[in-house]
Design a protein around this motif. Structure first.
Motif, PDB file in Angstrom:
ATOM      1  N   UNK A   1     -12.804  53.499 -18.855  1.00 36.45           N
ATOM      2  CA  UNK A   1     -11.873  54.433 -18.966  1.00 36.45           C
ATOM      3  C   UNK A   1     -11.992  55.034 -20.714  1.00 36.45           C
ATOM      4  N   UNK A   2     -11.685  56.197 -20.903  1.00 36.03           N
ATOM      5  CA  UNK A   2     -11.867  56.728 -22.525  1.00 36.03           C
ATOM      6  C   UNK A   2     -11.213  55.890 -23.328  1.00 36.03           C
ATOM      7  N   UNK A   3     -11.947  55.660 -24.517  1.00 35.73           N
ATOM      8  CA  UNK A   3     -11.218  54.979 -25.494  1.00 35.73           C
ATOM      9  C   UNK A   3     -11.134  53.492 -25.455  1.00 35.73           C
ATOM     10  N   UNK A   4     -11.507  52.848 -24.485  1.00 35.28           N
ATOM     11  CA  UNK A   4     -11.729  51.475 -24.146  1.00 35.28           C
ATOM     12  C   UNK A   4     -12.569  50.638 -24.825  1.00 35.28           C
ATOM     13  N   UNK A   5     -12.351  49.581 -25.364  1.00 39.24           N
ATOM     14  CA  UNK A   5     -13.134  48.770 -26.366  1.00 39.24           C
ATOM     15  C   UNK A   5     -13.466  47.318 -25.469  1.00 39.24           C
ATOM     16  N   UNK A   6     -14.633  46.838 -25.380  1.00 39.72           N
ATOM     17  CA  UNK A   6     -14.752  45.390 -24.864  1.00 39.72           C
ATOM     18  C   UNK A   6     -15.594  44.723 -25.789  1.00 39.72           C
ATOM     19  N   UNK A   7     -15.266  43.520 -26.237  1.00 39.11           N
ATOM     20  CA  UNK A   7     -15.942  42.634 -27.066  1.00 39.11           C
ATOM     21  C   UNK A   7     -16.050  41.213 -26.811  1.00 39.11           C
TER      22      UNK A   7
END
Length: 118
Positions: A106-112
């Motif tokens: 989804x838009x604006x999601x961040x994974x690290x």
């Protein structure tokens, strides 16, 4: 200087400051004994101050993350299986090992899954 030598120097300096000059001065000192006691006391005080005021090395602190699970970010969320923190707060190296998988959906999601200094 590590803790043990520092304690030894402080104990020795304290003993030098107190013991021998006190014995010399309690027995009606002559001029030579008075000078000797003064020099010994000054040396003890200098060693004591040196041991107490000497710069201590900064601790080798670091951020460590190991063996984390998986994470998923959805609709603007954050998925983090590693380390995240402010860059100006880092005091040493960062270690990130064997972290879980991350996924951002989804838009604006961040994974690290590693190290992220913000």
């Amino acid at each position: 200087m590590s803790r043990t030598p520092r304690i030894a120097v402080i104990a020795t300096a304290t003993a030098a400051v107190v013991s021998t000059p006190a014995v010399w001065l309690l027995d009606g000192p002559g001029p030579g004994q008075f000078v000797g006691a003064s020099v010994q006391a000054a040396t003890g005080v200098a060693a004591l101050l040196w041991a107490m005021l000497r710069d201590r090395p900064a601790p080798a602190a670091h951020d460590t993350v190991e063996h984390t699970g998986d994470a998923v970010a959805v609709d603007g969320g954050n998925a983090l299986t590693g380390f995240s923190g402010p860059a100006d707060r880092s005091t040493g190296p960062s270690v990130t090992r064997h972290t879980g998988a991350t996924r951002a959906e989804g838009a604006g999601s961040v994974a690290n899954s590693g190290t992220y200094y913000r």
